[in-house]
Scaffold this motif. Structure first.
Motif, PDB file in Angstrom:
ATOM      1  N   GLY A  51       1.856  -3.085   6.227  1.00  8.36           N
ATOM      2  CA  GLY A  51       3.138  -3.978   6.443  1.00  8.36           C
ATOM      3  C   GLY A  51       4.194  -3.020   6.194  1.00  8.36           C
ATOM      4  O   GLY A  51       5.332  -3.201   7.069  1.00  8.36           O
ATOM      5  N   VAL A  52       4.211  -2.046   5.179  1.00 10.47           N
ATOM      6  CA  VAL A  52       5.593  -1.233   5.056  1.00 10.47           C
ATOM      7  C   VAL A  52       5.703  -0.363   6.129  1.00 10.47           C
ATOM      8  O   VAL A  52       6.998  -0.091   6.651  1.00 10.47           O
ATOM      9  CB  VAL A  52       5.204  -0.360   3.750  1.00 10.47           C
ATOM     10  N   PHE A  53       4.589   0.084   6.668  1.00  8.06           N
ATOM     11  CA  PHE A  53       4.742   0.951   7.957  1.00  8.06           C
ATOM     12  C   PHE A  53       5.275   0.076   9.185  1.00  8.06           C
ATOM     13  O   PHE A  53       6.096   0.663   9.883  1.00  8.06           O
ATOM     14  CB  PHE A  53       3.246   1.588   8.525  1.00  8.06           C
ATOM     15  N   GLY A  54       4.791  -1.140   9.294  1.00  4.49           N
ATOM     16  CA  GLY A  54       5.327  -1.894  10.359  1.00  4.49           C
ATOM     17  C   GLY A  54       6.783  -2.438   9.941  1.00  4.49           C
ATOM     18  O   GLY A  54       7.653  -2.208  11.133  1.00  4.49           O
ATOM     19  N   GLY A  55       7.199  -2.400   8.846  1.00  2.00           N
ATOM     20  CA  GLY A  55       8.692  -2.724   8.700  1.00  2.00           C
ATOM     21  C   GLY A  55       9.640  -1.460   9.017  1.00  2.00           C
ATOM     22  O   GLY A  55      10.550  -1.649   9.630  1.00  2.00           O
ATOM     23  N   ILE A  56       9.047  -0.237   8.625  1.00  2.00           N
ATOM     24  CA  ILE A  56       9.715   1.086   9.205  1.00  2.00           C
ATOM     25  C   ILE A  56       9.692   0.969  10.742  1.00  2.00           C
ATOM     26  O   ILE A  56      10.670   1.457  10.987  1.00  2.00           O
ATOM     27  CB  ILE A  56       9.101   2.223   8.412  1.00  2.00           C
ATOM     28  N   VAL A  57       8.613   0.851  11.458  1.00  2.00           N
ATOM     29  CA  VAL A  57       8.518   0.900  12.719  1.00  2.00           C
ATOM     30  C   VAL A  57       9.613  -0.096  13.551  1.00  2.00           C
ATOM     31  O   VAL A  57      10.526   0.304  14.235  1.00  2.00           O
ATOM     32  CB  VAL A  57       7.171   0.272  13.376  1.00  2.00           C
ATOM     33  N   ALA A  58       9.763  -1.287  12.928  1.00  2.00           N
ATOM     34  CA  ALA A  58      10.790  -2.079  13.227  1.00  2.00           C
ATOM     35  C   ALA A  58      12.230  -1.727  13.168  1.00  2.00           C
ATOM     36  O   ALA A  58      13.347  -1.830  13.892  1.00  2.00           O
ATOM     37  CB  ALA A  58      10.346  -3.465  12.795  1.00  2.00           C
ATOM     38  N   TRP A  59      12.370  -0.796  11.961  1.00  2.00           N
ATOM     39  CA  TRP A  59      13.670  -0.557  11.624  1.00  2.00           C
ATOM     40  C   TRP A  59      13.935   0.668  12.656  1.00  2.00           C
ATOM     41  O   TRP A  59      15.006   0.568  13.277  1.00  2.00           O
ATOM     42  CB  TRP A  59      13.587  -0.305  10.069  1.00  2.00           C
ATOM     43  N   LEU A  60      13.082   1.415  12.898  1.00  2.00           N
ATOM     44  CA  LEU A  60      13.535   2.658  13.654  1.00  2.00           C
ATOM     45  C   LEU A  60      13.592   2.215  15.229  1.00  2.00           C
ATOM     46  O   LEU A  60      14.737   2.540  15.685  1.00  2.00           O
ATOM     47  CB  LEU A  60      12.218   3.505  13.544  1.00  2.00           C
ATOM     48  N   VAL A  61      12.468   1.401  15.701  1.00  2.00           N
ATOM     49  CA  VAL A  61      12.728   0.975  17.149  1.00  2.00           C
ATOM     50  C   VAL A  61      13.942   0.034  17.345  1.00  2.00           C
ATOM     51  O   VAL A  61      14.795   0.263  18.387  1.00  2.00           O
ATOM     52  CB  VAL A  61      11.639   0.007  17.403  1.00  2.00           C
TER      53      VAL A  61
END
Length: 440
Positions: A51-61
């Motif tokens: 979930g944390v990784f998904g949040g980082i991906v959403a933030w980056l993209v």
């Protein structure tokens, strides 16, 4: 694809609910079946990390790289986080399976459930994100099939000299349909040689009678990626016009949704250039076809253009660049400038490295070159949570006001860069547009 299947909704009704339930059940079953006793901690840690990784991906993209040029809403971020968390948890669970009897049914379930859970989790997230954007409301839209059919257009009759009198004196004849009709048509690029996909035309009830009155025209453009049917399937313009016609003796604007892209994955930017002569198609071929095949009013006040996102940008460009054709426009969450990603890429790919041509094709360049505008009405609409496009549209609206346009700026409560904002924009613009267009 049969029309009944193309019309099945995937962002409302039973389909998303069933998919969410199945995804939750499959993920839960995969974890329960696949984890040995005492290994729940690893699954929990993997789910949190995913979930944390998904949040980082959403933030980056969505924020840092802005790869899609669209700010992500809380709903979109939730589904990205949920998908990554589910995939990580299922993956961790599958690595901790017990061996069990080799041919036991339980062993087969242990092999199948992680794959099923992963597919359903991704599908549920995709539907959740699509529901927020409203881009593909039906199965047909998701696969590029509109679900609309071709139908013969009514014969065009001679337009009388005083069209306003005709509309004021119009009375619905007996047998007039209660609702309008959307049909698929071909509008060839005779002059532009632009390779457009089939267009769609909405005819209100009055236009379907034996002697239809001349009616005003609204040209409506989808975003990119998108297709002409999006303005009806996702934007519900036919429902809006039917509601108006129901209280106005069957009268409403004719809506023509041409293809300004040529492909969902190409952006000709509504200019004439290396990517196709989209501008000539929309300002020459499409209006000529409309006048030849439909009973329409003449005069710029009776013609308007509007669109969403890339289609909104096009609407500003075409209305500002050809004020003799369009007297009004509706820009829903349009861009500040036509774009292929970066300024350099846009100039190189769309304008043959001609920076001056690029600047002249921007809304600002077109407005300043043709100012002042004595009688152009401009509607700008943005979603309340769409901060990126709100900033852009406020700049364009400010320029439009400075060159004499009559500007209305609307903020759609609680929506983002989505088709709900489009609904809000056209609902609020329609009363002003129809009054300008000569409708009662």
């Amino acid at each position: 694809m049969p029309s009944w299947l193309a019309d099945v909704p995937i962002t409302s009704g039973a389909v998303p609910v069933v998919l969410y339930v199945l995804a939750l059940a499959a993920v839960t079953a995969s974890i329960v079946i696949g984890v040995r006793a005492g290994r729940w901690r690893r699954v929990v840690i993997a789910g949190v990390a995913g979930g944390v990784f998904g949040g980082i991906v959403a933030w980056l993209v969505g924020d840092v790289w802005n790869l899609l040029d669209v700010g992500f809403t809380v709903v979109v971020r939730f589904w990205i986080v949920a998908a990554f968390a589910a995939l990580a948890a299922v993956g961790a669970a599958s690595l901790g399976r017990g061996a069990g009897p080799r041919r036991a049914p339980l062993r087969r379930w242990r092999i199948a459930t992680p794959a099923i859970a992963a597919v359903l989790a991704v599908a549920a997230a995709a539907i959740g994100i699509d529901t927020d954007f409203g881009q593909y409301p039906t199965i047909g839209e998701a696969f590029g099939v509109s679900g609309f059919t071709r139908a013969a257009l009514p014969a065009v009759r001679a337009v009388p000299g005083t069209t306003a009198v005709t509309l004021r004196g119009w009375r619905a004849p007996a047998g007039m349909p209660r609702s309008g009709r959307v049909s698929v048509v071909d509008i060839p690029g005779t002059v532009s040689h632009f390779h457009a996909r089939p267009a769609l035309v909405y005819l209100p009830p009055a236009a379907l009678t034996a002697a239809p009155p001349p009616l005003p025209v609204l040209i409506a453009l989808s975003g990119q990626p998108g297709q002409p049917s999006s303005v009806f399937r996702a934007g519900h313009l036919d429902a809006l016009m039917n509601a108006y016609a129901a209280t106005h003796h069957g009268l409403a604007p004719i809506v023509v949704a041409p293809d300004q892209l040529g492909s969902p994955y190409v952006n000709p930017m509504c200019v004439d250039g290396r990517l196709g002569n989209s501008r000539s198609y929309l300002t020459i071929d499409v209006p000529r076809w409309i006048r030849a095949h439909l009973s329409v009013l003449s005069g710029r006040r009776a013609w308007a253009i509007g669109g969403f996102s890339q289609g909104g940008t096009c609407s500003v460009q075409l209305a500002a660049g050809d004020p003799a054709l369009f007297g009004s426009f509706v820009d829903v969450a349009g861009e500040l400038v036509p774009s292929l990603g970066t300024v350099t890429k846009t100039i190189d790919g769309g304008f043959s490295r001609n920076a001056a041509a690029y600047r002249a094709a921007t809304p600002r360049g077109l407005m300043l070159a043709r100012a002042p505008y004595a009688d152009t009405v401009a509607f700008f609409t943005v979603g309340q949570t769409d901060t990126l496009y709100t900033h852009r549209d406020r700049i364009v609206a400010r320029i439009a006001r400075s060159v004499g346009m009559h500007v209305t700026f609307l903020v759609s409560p609680g929506t983002g860069h989505d088709w709900s904002t489009v609904d809000y924009g056209f609902v609020h613009a329609l009363p002003v547009l129809t009054a300008r267009m000569g409708l009662p």
